[in-house]
Design a protein around this motif. Sequence first.
Motif, PDB file in Angstrom:
ATOM      1  N   ALA A 243       0.813  -1.218   0.000  1.00  0.00           N
ATOM      2  CA  ALA A 243       0.000   0.000   0.000  1.00  0.00           C
ATOM      3  C   ALA A 243       0.846   1.267   0.000  1.00  0.00           C
ATOM      4  CB  ALA A 243      -0.922   0.009   1.216  1.00  0.00           C
ATOM      5  N   ARG A 244       2.184   1.142  -0.013  1.00  0.00           N
ATOM      6  CA  ARG A 244       3.035   2.323   0.015  1.00  0.00           C
ATOM      7  C   ARG A 244       4.233   2.116  -0.905  1.00  0.00           C
ATOM      8  NH1 ARG A 244       4.309   2.490   5.096  1.00  0.00           N
ATOM      9  NH2 ARG A 244       3.016   4.236   5.768  1.00  0.00           N
ATOM     10  N   ASP A 245       4.620   3.213  -1.575  1.00  0.00           N
ATOM     11  CA  ASP A 245       5.865   3.235  -2.331  1.00  0.00           C
ATOM     12  C   ASP A 245       6.869   4.048  -1.530  1.00  0.00           C
ATOM     13  OD1 ASP A 245       4.963   1.699  -4.371  1.00  0.00           O
ATOM     14  OD2 ASP A 245       4.491   3.363  -5.716  1.00  0.00           O
TER      15      ASP A 245
ATOM     16  N   ASP B  49       5.914  -2.707   1.798  1.00  0.00           N
ATOM     17  CA  ASP B  49       6.219  -1.568   0.939  1.00  0.00           C
ATOM     18  C   ASP B  49       6.955  -1.986  -0.326  1.00  0.00           C
ATOM     19  OD1 ASP B  49       5.143   0.139   2.827  1.00  0.00           O
ATOM     20  OD2 ASP B  49       7.067   0.523   3.789  1.00  0.00           O
TER      21      ASP B  49
ATOM     22  N   SER C 117       3.612   6.015 -10.305  1.00  0.00           N
ATOM     23  CA  SER C 117       3.050   5.086  -9.328  1.00  0.00           C
ATOM     24  C   SER C 117       1.569   5.384  -9.107  1.00  0.00           C
ATOM     25  CB  SER C 117       3.805   5.205  -7.991  1.00  0.00           C
ATOM     26  OG  SER C 117       3.136   4.515  -6.973  1.00  0.00           O
TER      27      SER C 117
ATOM     28  N   THR D 166       0.101   4.313  -6.309  1.00  0.00           N
ATOM     29  CA  THR D 166      -0.061   4.324  -4.856  1.00  0.00           C
ATOM     30  C   THR D 166      -0.122   5.753  -4.349  1.00  0.00           C
ATOM     31  OG1 THR D 166       1.177   2.262  -4.712  1.00  0.00           O
ATOM     32  CG2 THR D 166       0.873   3.497  -2.679  1.00  0.00           C
TER      33      THR D 166
ATOM     34  N   ARG E   8       3.076   7.923  -0.449  1.00  0.00           N
ATOM     35  CA  ARG E   8       4.416   8.045  -1.034  1.00  0.00           C
ATOM     36  C   ARG E   8       5.376   8.677  -0.031  1.00  0.00           C
ATOM     37  NH1 ARG E   8       2.426  10.822  -6.752  1.00  0.00           N
ATOM     38  NH2 ARG E   8       1.088   9.093  -7.447  1.00  0.00           N
TER      39      ARG E   8
ATOM     40  N   ASP F 119      -2.809  -3.208   1.995  1.00  0.00           N
ATOM     41  CA  ASP F 119      -4.195  -3.240   1.529  1.00  0.00           C
ATOM     42  C   ASP F 119      -4.606  -4.701   1.469  1.00  0.00           C
ATOM     43  OD1 ASP F 119      -4.667  -0.577   1.304  1.00  0.00           O
ATOM     44  OD2 ASP F 119      -4.078  -0.443  -0.808  1.00  0.00           O
TER      45      ASP F 119
END
Length: 330
Positions: free
Chosen positions: A93-95, A139, A195, A197, A200, A288
């Motif tokens: 759920a995160r970059d 991540d 991205s 997502t 960030r 997620d």
Amino acid sequence: MLEFAHPWAFLMLLAPVLIYWLVPAHRESRDSLQVPYFQRLVALSGETPRTGSSIRRRLIIQAVAGLLGWCLLVCALARPEWVGEPVKLEKTARDLMLAVDLSGSMEATDFSDAEGQKTDRLSVAKGVLEEFVAGREGDRLGLIVFGSAAYLQAPFTDDHETWLKLLDESIVNMAGPSTALGDAIGLSISHFRQSKTENRVLIVLTDGNDTGSRVPPLDAAKVAKVEGVTIYTVAVGDPTTVGEDALDMTTLEAVARTTGGGSFVANNREALSETYRLIDELEPANYDSQSYRPRKAMFHVPLAAFAFLYIISMPFFVMAARRKRRVAHD
């Protein structure tokens, strides 16, 4: 649980009934012989002459096998599926982009490793980042290295092992001797734009001030804020250093403050490790959750039953055919 992918196919079960009602019975014509002594033949045979057609009735086993076979074919067409229990998946759920300074000053041996031996700043940073990445399973990680210019060392990836290998292959001065901090932020923004997502984060590790960026760090930070990128700056080294290798804490703090991040200073391995621990608490690994139910096609079961039914009923059809020929011969 059993489900059908095409339940509308069961409407075809009505086809035999509609055919029986709407389609006339099959009529088979035969050649006949006209004779002048027809009445004498009738009298001798004892049969009563009739007009119209005669309908041959099927055996009960034929009717049952035909209807059951049709039901099995329709069931296979409806595509039965066995639906299993829900399976839960956790998706990234995160970059998280990490920018590492490879300027010449990162070669300074004023840090100690885990064994207490003096070593250069970059080696200590690699060790601490390895510990940090170990807790970021949720991540996607990217890696930018910068010196006189900024370069993408690793695009966003779930493969943390490869990411660590690419980090380990980074050496001092491979990107030039200067510190292009603003360009590193700008390069990260361009990759965040690709991205999907929304969460960030950029973590910048540097031991100097910006000496050669085409884009000033503060201007790059303003763009990062618009793009939804949170920046954490980590300064390594002695903040009291003066000259070309001095830490520009004012700029680093302003960059972090502009994007809603934080700024940290670490002058030894323990402080650097604690810094990344704090960032880990501020930006915990994020997931997620998605779930799906596995489906296994089962259409082959009614097809196999139809084949079996066909095999076991075949002798009855053969017997009926022989009986027909025998009656015709008699």
